[in-house]
Design a protein around this motif. Structure first.
Motif: not given
Length: 174
Positions: A87-99, A106-122
């Motif tokens: 499950t942890l691997r799935e989550g990391k893969r999903a976060d990476a895929q979101t990023l 250009g200018v990226l506007k991320l939703t709070p959920e996308q921002g959280q995924a970016w945070l975890r992927a970074l």
């Protein structure tokens, strides 16, 4: 270099140039390749529930991304890993895929959920790069005295940039 993340309505925003978007995509693609789906047993129930073997990863980067839950109890760590790693691997893969799906020049506007995924992927990229580079708490002092001719300098500069992005993202989200 980008000015980092800023709050934008309910989400966050950042402006990336083509080089920055490319570097982020490349690094996150490497994490995606490293964090393959978890391996489960042959039992259909184990496969359905994502129950794995429980063995700790031998790769130091994977060991950092999936640390033992109980430092002093190998058996408990193995049991915990057995039930959680897929499950942890799935989550990391999903976060990476979101990023990867959103990192464009250009200018990226991320939703709070996308921002959280970016945070975890970074964070995952920083952890992996930190392990490979042998980063310690003294890295800032080392870089201040390091020549730009040092072969480690470009990778450490990227590590510092990722740290900056992560910091500005945390501030923009909260």
């Amino acid at each position: 270099m980008s000015a980092g993340f800023t709050a934008a309505g309910e989400g966050v925003s950042i402006t990336l140039d083509a080089g920055e978007a490319s570097v982020l995509s490349s690094l996150v693609s490497q994490i995606l390749g490293l964090v393959e789906p978890g391996v489960t047993g042959d039992d259909p129930l184990e496969r359905a529930l994502g129950i794995g073997s429980g063995s700790a990863p031998s790769d130091p980067v994977l060991a950092r991304l999936f640390p033992s839950a109980y430092a002093e109890d190998e058996k408990a760590s193995e049991e915990f890993r057995r039930y959680t790693e897929a499950t942890l691997r799935e989550g990391k893969r999903a976060d990476a895929q979101t990023l990867l799906d959103t990192a464009e020049p250009g200018v990226l506007k991320l939703t709070p959920e996308q921002g959280q995924a970016w945070l975890r992927a970074l964070n995952d990229v920083r952890l992996a790069l930190g392990v490979r580079l042998g980063v310690t708490e003294q890295i800032h002092d080392e870089m201040a005295e390091m020549s730009e001719e040092d072969p480690r300098y470009p990778a450490l500069a990227i590590y510092e940039w990722l740290t900056y992005l992560q910091d500005t993202l945390v501030r923009a989200l909260w």
